[in-house]
Structure formats: structure tokens, C-alpha cells
Design a protein around this motif. Structure first.
Motif, short mmCIF file in Angstrom:
data_model
loop_
_atom_site.label_atom_id
_atom_site.label_comp_id
_atom_site.label_asym_id
_atom_site.label_seq_id
_atom_site.Cartn_x
_atom_site.Cartn_y
_atom_site.Cartn_z
N ALA A 18 -16.62 20.15 35.28
CA ALA A 18 -17.66 19.47 35.56
C ALA A 18 -18.24 18.48 34.17
O ALA A 18 -18.43 19.05 33.10
N LEU A 19 -18.53 17.33 34.45
CA LEU A 19 -18.93 16.38 33.12
C LEU A 19 -20.28 16.60 33.03
O LEU A 19 -21.04 16.63 33.73
N THR A 20 -20.61 16.93 31.70
CA THR A 20 -21.91 17.47 31.34
C THR A 20 -22.59 16.37 30.24
O THR A 20 -21.53 16.30 29.33
N SER A 21 -23.71 16.36 30.18
CA SER A 21 -24.21 15.43 29.14
C SER A 21 -25.69 15.95 29.06
O SER A 21 -26.00 16.74 29.64
N LEU A 22 -26.20 15.53 27.75
CA LEU A 22 -27.51 15.90 27.47
C LEU A 22 -28.34 14.68 27.83
O LEU A 22 -28.12 13.41 27.23
N ILE A 23 -29.59 14.58 28.51
CA ILE A 23 -30.12 13.66 28.80
C ILE A 23 -31.69 13.71 27.98
O ILE A 23 -32.19 15.04 27.83
N ALA A 83 -17.26 14.42 37.94
CA ALA A 83 -15.96 14.91 37.82
C ALA A 83 -15.55 15.21 39.19
O ALA A 83 -14.45 15.41 39.67
N ASN A 84 -16.59 15.48 39.99
CA ASN A 84 -16.33 15.83 41.47
C ASN A 84 -16.99 15.29 42.54
O ASN A 84 -18.46 15.48 42.29
N VAL A 85 -16.67 14.46 43.28
CA VAL A 85 -17.34 13.82 44.22
C VAL A 85 -18.31 14.79 45.24
O VAL A 85 -19.26 14.29 45.56
N GLU A 86 -17.73 15.82 45.64
CA GLU A 86 -18.55 16.93 46.54
C GLU A 86 -18.36 18.20 45.64
O GLU A 86 -17.50 18.27 44.90
N ALA A 87 -19.63 19.04 46.09
CA ALA A 87 -19.40 20.35 45.48
C ALA A 87 -20.08 21.42 46.65
O ALA A 87 -21.40 21.10 46.70
N ASP A 88 -19.42 22.27 46.96
CA ASP A 88 -19.93 23.28 47.62
C ASP A 88 -20.83 24.41 46.80
O ASP A 88 -20.98 24.10 45.70
N SER A 89 -21.65 25.32 47.61
CA SER A 89 -22.21 26.31 46.91
C SER A 89 -21.65 26.91 45.85
O SER A 89 -22.31 27.34 44.80
#
Lengths: 341, 341
Positions: B129-134, B149-155
Motif C-alpha cells: 500500500a502506498l502510504t503517506s503522512l498527511i 497502489a491498488n485500485v480496489e481493496a476487499d476487506s
């Protein structure tokens, strides 16, 4: 203007009749052929109605109900409690054909839910889309839909949204060949969900639509397109993110009276962006046409005003509904879509 | 600090070696145990390297390549051309275990694509997962993932993101029991996609996670949570919408030299929000820790610097990578997730 009847939920919004009835008065003054069926609590409403010119009072058919629904109530709870409430009676009067359209500043989820349940869909539409005008930096607007009526949208639905947005922009923005774009996370053909990629391929082939390709979230305010099409989930995330940013940035300006011209300009635009939702000292800001979201795809006009709207902003929401009725938006959408999908 | 080797794409970013090598010098000065494998064009790079203190030059292993990839090239085209390029060689050196992590300011799509292809996933992770600090309004930060990084994500994937975000916030934000929220279009249980509702139910049951429920787009900047979890599509839409709003609002401030204190404050925050991406006159702004997105879930540290980073900002991206390596983020994520999903 021909004779026209609007249903009005005078209890909706943060301020109720104190705002909605003076706004209604402005609309009645502006539109001599307008009649209104107004739903609300008579104790709270009649003092305001009795202040209006007699001629205006005669064009208001007031229906008393003691019940109104809190704007912040969760949807399921609001729906269960809705029977006999001003917002439901408003929608019902449209569904029964007593009015050609309606305006409410009440609970958004409930208004959408009731409208979807009670008002007939247009023949060639599978689902309605919540549609708004986004104020762009150059002082113009972009039509954006769906903003939250549908959590998911397959390519068939996205195509319907594109067609509806196209017709809406032609009429409401007076654009001859409105530019249309799909909201995506990149501009290349292989980006985004399968539904977006399918819609992209289909839209490219349609000559009657001025399709521009994908647009990203950072370009929403740049008027690079006249219509932005998306599913209700990403549309809602984008719109709320925009509103949240604007609202929060306004906090930088809130405390000061000493203001440079540029600060004022920035502040003014920020207020436009949040559609008057959060700030109440609005008299110093010119009313504009950005108050009101429309549920497109229904056989009648349903306009949601922002709950925090002041008199001018609520008046603009009423005018917005009237303009859509006069322009026969539902019928034109139906014709435009006739048998296409 | 133990001995540590970082791979560096000195050609990445809008300015190449002119920015990356002075930034590297600052990092070498700050971290005496740091060695670097630097990939770039020798004609462009060596003049900058030769200016560095000899002691620093000895800790740089320079690898020449004539090839670098334009940051704005479409992904598929960039991928086809990537063989032997500085960005690919950088990732390969990490994949081969020659470096513990890497930093690049190059093409985001390509960096993610290559890293996913070449660097091993952690044992209990299905997708990175592409992760940043906001940067939030109170001067703190919120971890947000996935940002594209992922267009869709299941649970299942959303649960993994929540666990990764939790560990990342514990270490990088020094939060003891980080608050976690799921990005949604409402805060009620029945809102959003089936994946979000499933994750919501699962997260509520997990004692080791401080799950707060759903959060909406308008609250991203308010530090109501330490971790915001979402699929890459809506995360990317939200982040870009935020950046676009900030960038556009900055245009109101661009022309003036006459500035009130509040204008300056607003401007400063806006610049933070767009992570130095668009504006180059940055020397007057304090560097902060918001430059750099991490691809979490891989067995090595991969940091993407913003292309428009100046020397200080790129230095912070390097420090950000070093800090993640020293804190053994990949190993801790792997342990934290051990067999859970």
C-alpha cells in the motif's frame, strides 16, 4: 413562464421557516406564475407567512404537520420516523403529481431515499445521480455527478450519468457541446477500475458527446471540463475533501479584520466552495448559483438545499428548481437517453 | 546507528543530481554509518559528487547508467523502456539485497510497478500500500493508506492496511495506541461498499487496534484519527483533490509581496499540503517531514520522494527511508501481521 407548482419543505435546514419563508417570498415576487405547497409546523411557520403580502399568501397552500426530521439523524432511523414529516409530505406531493418539483434543506440521505422510493424514475434510467455545480477558479462551474446517490456504478450507469450530465450542462450552463470527463486516478487508458475503462472506451466512440478522457482529483477546480462523471463513492469523497479543505483553510482567515485584498479574494472563493454550508455570516457574500444539489434521473425535479443556507442561498435553491422545471430537464434527459442503454 | 546501505536514484525528480546529490551529502553528514549505492548518469552526476568531502565520496558507490525514465511517461511505456534505467537499477539493488532500502523521485507508477514486481512481499501481505503522512491543521500528521497502489481493496486487504498503518503510526508517529478510521461517505454502519462494512465489523472486534469507525472526506485535516485506511482509488482521489485545492488556493497568494501574518500562515500550510510538489521557491519554508511516500508491505523500504522536491525536501525523504530501515518497519509489520489474515 407558465403556471408552475413547487412543493416546499419549510422545516428543512438548520433554521427552518425563519429562512425558508422569506426565501420563498423572494421567489414568489420574482416568479408571478409560481404557486407553492408548503409543508411545515403551523406554529413556527404561520407568523412568517402572515407577514407576506396578501397576494403572495394566496399563492401558498400551507399544509400543517407537527413532525419534522432532524437533519443529522442516521438514515434508517430517519426513514422509519419519516411518515407524516414535512420532508416526506413534500416528496409525496411531487410523487402524486400535485407539484412539478420540490426543494428541501433537510436530511440529504432521507431526501434521496424517499425520492428514489416514491418518485418514478425516467424510463431510460436505472438509478438517479446526485448532481451539483462545482465553482471553478475562473468563476464558472463544472457539473459533477454522482455525488453520493450510488455507492457503486458499472459502466452502464456511468454512461447514463454522462448523458444526464451532458444534457444538464447544455441547458443549465448554456454550453453547446459540453466537455465531459471521467474522474480517475490517472489519465492513461489502463488506469482505474474496469467500469471506468469500459466507459472510457464507449465514450470515445460517441460522436454526440464531447468526451475528453480521464480527469484527476487535483484538476476539479480548473474548469478543464464542463461535466465530471464518477460513481457516488469517489464523487462524495472528492466533494467532501474539497469542502473540508476549504472549511479548514477558512479558519486561517476567521480571526482577522485586517485583510489584504488577496486574503479577501481567497476567502470569498473558499466560502463559495463550501456552498455556505458552514458559515453563517454570509450577508457580505454575493449569493451565487452554487446552492442546491439535484437528484437527476427522476421524472420530477428534486433539489436539496444546503442545511446552512441563508435567505439568499435558499432563494437560489428555489430558483434553481424552478429553472430546471421550466427547462423541462427530466423530459429532456428522457428524450436524450431514449433507448440508448 | 548500525551500518546501513541505501540505494539512490540520483536522476529521479525534476532536477536530478543538482538536487539529489547535495541532499545525499546532508544525509551522509548526518548519518556517519550510512553508505549509498547511487545510480545515475556520470556526466551529470560526477561534477556534483566530486565537490563533496572525500570522506563522503568514499561512502558513495557510484554506478553509471546513461538511461533515465521521464517522470511523466505513461506506465506501460515507462515499464517497457525501464531496463538499465537508474530507477530500475535502484530497485534491483534492493531486490538483490545489496541495499536495505531505496529512495527515488522518479515516475511513481513505474517505481510502484517495479517494486511490486522485483521486491519480495512480506509473508503475510497480499498487496503493498502506498502510504503517506498527511499534515493536519494542528501541526501533527495522519498516516493515510492506500493512496494508489491498488485500485480496489476487499476487506481482507483493508484489514492488512489497517494493521500496517497501525504499526507505522506506532513507530513513525510515536503513538502508543493509534486511532484508526476507515474512509467512507458517511459515518453510519450501513454506509459505503460491502468491503468497508465488512472491515468495519471486523475492526470493531479487534482489541489490539484502536478503531474509531468511519471518517468522511471533510475531516482529513482535523487529526481526528492517526491512521486513515482506504482503497487506492478513493485514497488517491482524496489526496489529489486536497493537493489540487491547496495548489489552486495558493494562486491567490502568489502575486503579492504585501502579506498579512494570516496570509503567510495560510500560505505556509498550503505549501505543506502540496508537499513542495508544485512550488520551487521553497527555501523560505522550513523543511518538514512530509516529503516521501512509502510502499508498505514489501520486505525492504521503498520511498518515493516528490518530483519537485528541493535539497532539503529530498534530504528529508532520505532521512525518512533511513528512519524506516533503522526502525525495521518491514520486519515489525511482518511480526504484527503474523498469520492474522
Amino acid at each position: 413562464m407558465t403556471r408552475l407548482t413547487l412543493a416546499l419543505d419549510v422545516m428543512g435546514g438548520d433554521f427552518g421557516p425563519r429562512i425558508t419563508i422569506p426565501a420563498l417570498s423572494l421567489a414568489l415576487e420574482k416568479n408571478p406564475m409560481l404557486s407553492v405547497i408548503a409543508f411545515g409546523n403551523e406554529v413556527e411557520s404561520l407568523p412568517y407567512i402572515h407577514k407576506l403580502p396578501l397576494e403572495q399568501q394566496q399563492r401558498i397552500q400551507f399544509k400543517h404537520t407537527a413532525k419534522s426530521i432532524d437533519a443529522h439523524l442516521p438514515f434508517m432511523q430517519a426513514l422509519r420516523q419519516s411518515k407524516g414529516s414535512s420532508i416526506r409530505l413534500t416528496i409525496e406531493s411531487v410523487a402524486e403529481g400535485k407539484a412539478q418539483g420540490c426543494v428541501s434543506g433537510g436530511n440529504t440521505g432521507l431526501l434521496m431515499g424517499l425520492a428514489k422510493q416514491l418518485i418514478e424514475l425516467l424510463p431510460n434510467i436505472d438509478r438517479p445521480a446526485l448532481t451539483s455545480l462545482i465553482p471553478t477558479l475562473n468563476g464558472k462551474s463544472t457539473v459533477m455527478l454522482d455525488l453520493g446517490a450510488n455507492v457503486e456504478a458499472d459502466s452502464k450507469l456511468l454512461m447514463q450519468f454522462a448523458e444526464m450530465g451532458n444534457i444538464f450542462a447544455q441547458i443549465m450552463l448554456e454550453q453547446v457541446y459540453p466537455r465531459i470527463a471521467l474522474l480517475n486516478i490517472g489519465t492513461e487508458e489502463n488506469k482505474g477500475t474496469i467500469h471506468l475503462r469500459e466507459s472510457h472506451q464507449q465514450l470515445k466512440l460517441l460522436q454526440h458527446l464531447n468526451y475528453q478522457g480521464f480527469i484527476e482529483g487535483d484538476k476539479l477546480l480548473n474548469h478543464l471540463t464542463d461535466v465530471i462523471v464518477c460513481d457516488g463513492f469517489s464523487g462524495n469523497i472528492a466533494l467532501k475533501t474539497l469542502e473540508g479543505a476549504a472549511k479548514n483553510l477558512l479558519s486561517f482567515f476567521k480571526k482577522t479584520s485586517e485583510e489584504s485584498h488577496l486574503c479577501r479574494q481567497a476567502k470569498r472563493y473558499l466560502l463559495q466552495l463550501i456552498f455556505y454550508r458552514y458559515y453563517r455570516k454570509l450577508q457580505q457574500i454575493n449569493p451565487d448559483r452554487h446552492n442546491g444539489a439535484t437528484l437527476l434521473g427522476l421524472s420530477s425535479v428534486v433539489v436539496k438545499s444546503h442545511g446552512g443556507a441563508n435567505i439568499n442561498a435558499f432563494y437560489y435553491a428555489i430558483q434553481y428548481a424552478i429553472s430546471q422545471i421550466e427547462n423541462e430537464i427530466p423530459a429532456k434527459i428522457s428524450q436524450g437517453l431514449n433507448g440508448k442503454y
